[in-house]
Scaffold this active site. Structure first.
Site, PDB file in Angstrom:
ATOM      1  N   SER A 184       0.844  -1.187   0.000  1.00 25.94           N
ATOM      2  CA  SER A 184       0.000   0.000   0.000  1.00 25.94           C
ATOM      3  C   SER A 184       0.884   1.244   0.000  1.00 25.94           C
ATOM      4  CB  SER A 184      -0.866  -0.036   1.271  1.00 25.94           C
ATOM      5  OG  SER A 184      -1.902   0.896   1.176  1.00 25.94           O
ATOM      6  N   PRO A 185       0.457   2.302  -0.677  1.00 21.96           N
ATOM      7  CA  PRO A 185       1.280   3.511  -0.632  1.00 21.96           C
ATOM      8  C   PRO A 185       1.416   4.010   0.804  1.00 21.96           C
ATOM      9  CG  PRO A 185      -0.836   3.914  -1.756  1.00 21.96           C
ATOM     10  CD  PRO A 185      -0.748   2.449  -1.494  1.00 21.96           C
ATOM     11  N   ARG A 189      -8.084   5.588  -5.236  1.00 21.91           N
ATOM     12  CA  ARG A 189      -8.369   5.226  -3.838  1.00 21.91           C
ATOM     13  C   ARG A 189      -9.490   6.131  -3.346  1.00 21.91           C
ATOM     14  NH1 ARG A 189      -4.109   4.032   0.984  1.00 21.91           N
ATOM     15  NH2 ARG A 189      -4.242   1.988   0.021  1.00 21.91           N
ATOM     16  N   CYS A 246       3.403   6.900   3.264  1.00 23.04           N
ATOM     17  CA  CYS A 246       4.247   8.089   3.396  1.00 23.04           C
ATOM     18  C   CYS A 246       5.510   7.753   4.178  1.00 23.04           C
ATOM     19  CB  CYS A 246       3.493   9.185   4.139  1.00 23.04           C
ATOM     20  SG  CYS A 246       2.019   9.744   3.267  1.00 23.04           S
ATOM     21  N   TYR A 265      -7.959  14.080   1.824  1.00 23.37           N
ATOM     22  CA  TYR A 265      -7.129  14.935   0.987  1.00 23.37           C
ATOM     23  C   TYR A 265      -7.989  15.603  -0.095  1.00 23.37           C
ATOM     24  CZ  TYR A 265      -3.635  12.851   3.860  1.00 23.37           C
ATOM     25  OH  TYR A 265      -2.934  12.455   4.965  1.00 23.37           O
ATOM     26  N   ARG A 300       0.953  -1.451   7.244  1.00 23.65           N
ATOM     27  CA  ARG A 300       1.827  -1.615   8.416  1.00 23.65           C
ATOM     28  C   ARG A 300       2.418  -3.015   8.519  1.00 23.65           C
ATOM     29  NH1 ARG A 300      -2.226   0.990  12.618  1.00 23.65           N
ATOM     30  NH2 ARG A 300      -3.665   0.324  10.978  1.00 23.65           N
TER      31      ARG A 300
END
Ligand code: 531
Length: 357
Positions: free
Chosen positions: A22-23, A230, A25, A182, A324
């Site tokens: 998963s993308p 997404r 950051c 976002y 994670r």
């Protein structure tokens, strides 16, 4: 029947399995340029067997970064840095992807390990923009400037330019970030979009920003490559964006040449009550997949091989994205294959072969 280690073809790209990074950051870029950290982070997970490796939320404009450490694709130097990483991911058998993003009113924040709150302009922050001049709240109190139509068009053009750079950098999978509160999600949700022009009000107006952006990006992005989005499929808040709206939006996006919806949730209001638990967002992916007739990715607290395999086997999603859990174990796919007794087992990099014999 599909399962976790069945290849997944989408347009002319085939993932070697249904497992994606998963993308995530990393807050470690300098002026939007990725570096050795990103090479090692993404590269280790490609070597660990992931079929798809999606680089973090990558800002299409400097003011669209969540933090000063976020990656960008508004310059050619940024594309060159990503190209080096992508060459390595491909050499490891993974498909390299990138998530294009604009943080809108949640931009200009400190990195999490420095508190994550909005940064004053005097401390390295910047003025933010959004559909409406409504702050997120809590530790993100900056009141954004409402974009006018010319401002909206500039952001959309930046998405297209960033997609062109992603292509030049060798990305083969593009995700438009329209989740987690976002900018694009801010347009979708009535909680953040209070506009009275053609970009706000009813459903058709609130989805206009994303639908137009997807259309413009699809024109610039080759037919042979997947375009995905997404969504936060629900705001988990009365009066907010709903799962029914996500299904309807997914149908429209499919019509614009979007190939897969990555189904997440939340992030647009600090007060949402989110029923967090193992696989809690999987039902969202399942409903979008069944009712909109589009491929989906499931994400969110997916940690166990059997759990991931069941999601694919049961037709709840086409792909699982781990976040994670991949930070804990870059070799999760190789371990999962062993746990699931996959035959023949996926081949590890030859340098590591003696550990997996
Ligand atoms: C965590 C998050 C997940 C779901 C809803 C809201 C927040 N992430 C989201 C990330 C940034 C860091 C925190 C992005 O989507 C870019």
């Amino acid at each position: 029947m599909s399962h976790l280690f069945a290849p997944f073809p989408l347009r002319s790209v085939t993932l070697r399995n249904r497992i994606g990074v998963s993308p995530m950051c990393m807050y470690s870029a300098v002026e939007g340029v990725t570096n050795d950290w990103h090479l090692v982070h993404l590269g280790a997970r490609a070597a660990g067997g992931a079929g798809l490796v999606i680089a973090e939320a990558t800002a299409v404009l400097p003011e669209g970064r969540i933090t000063p450490g976020c990656a960008g694709l508004w310059s050619d130097a940024q594309a060159e840095a990503l190209a080096r990483i992508n060459r390595f991911l491909k050499a490891q058998g993974a498909v390299p992807g990138v998530q294009l993003a604009h943080a809108g009113r949640k931009a200009s924040a400190a990195v999490p390990w420095e508190g994550g709150a909005h940064l004053p302009n005097a401390a390295g922050g910047w003025d933010t923009v959004a559909p409406s001049a409504v702050a997120f709240g809590d530790s993100l109190p900056k009141v954004p400037a409402a974009l006018d139509e010319a401002g909206i068009a500039r952001v959309q053009e930046a998405f297209v330019a960033a997609a062109q750079r992603a292509l030049a950098a060798g990305c083969e999978w593009l995700e438009l970030h329209s989740a987690h509160g976002y900018l694009s999600h801010q347009f979708l949700s009535p909680l953040s979009n209070r506009r009275s022009d053609r970009y706000g009000g009813g459903f058709e107006n609130r989805i206009r920003f994303l639908v137009e952006t997807a259309r413009a990006v699809r024109r610039a992005w080759p037919d042979r490559l997947p375009l995905t989005a997404r969504l936060s499929c629900t705001d988990w808040t009365d009066g907010g964006w709903t799962l029914d709206e996500s299904v309807e939006l997914a149908r429209k996006l499919k019509g614009e040449g979007v190939d897969l919806i990555d189904c997440s949730s939340g992030g647009n209001v600090p007060t949402a009550k989110i029923p967090v638990g193992a696989g809690y967002q999987v039902p969202l992916a399942e409903r979008v997949r069944r009712e909109a007739g589009i491929a989906t990715a499931a994400v969110g607290l997916i940690t166990e091989p059997m759990q991931a395999d069941q999601i694919v086997r049961n037709g709840q999603a086409d792909v699982v994205l781990l976040a994670r859990e991949f930070l804990r174990d870059p070799n999760w796919p190789l371990r999962a294959a062993r746990a699931l007794h996959v035959k023949p087992p996926p081949v590890p990099p030859p340098q590591y072969g003696r550990a997996w014999g």
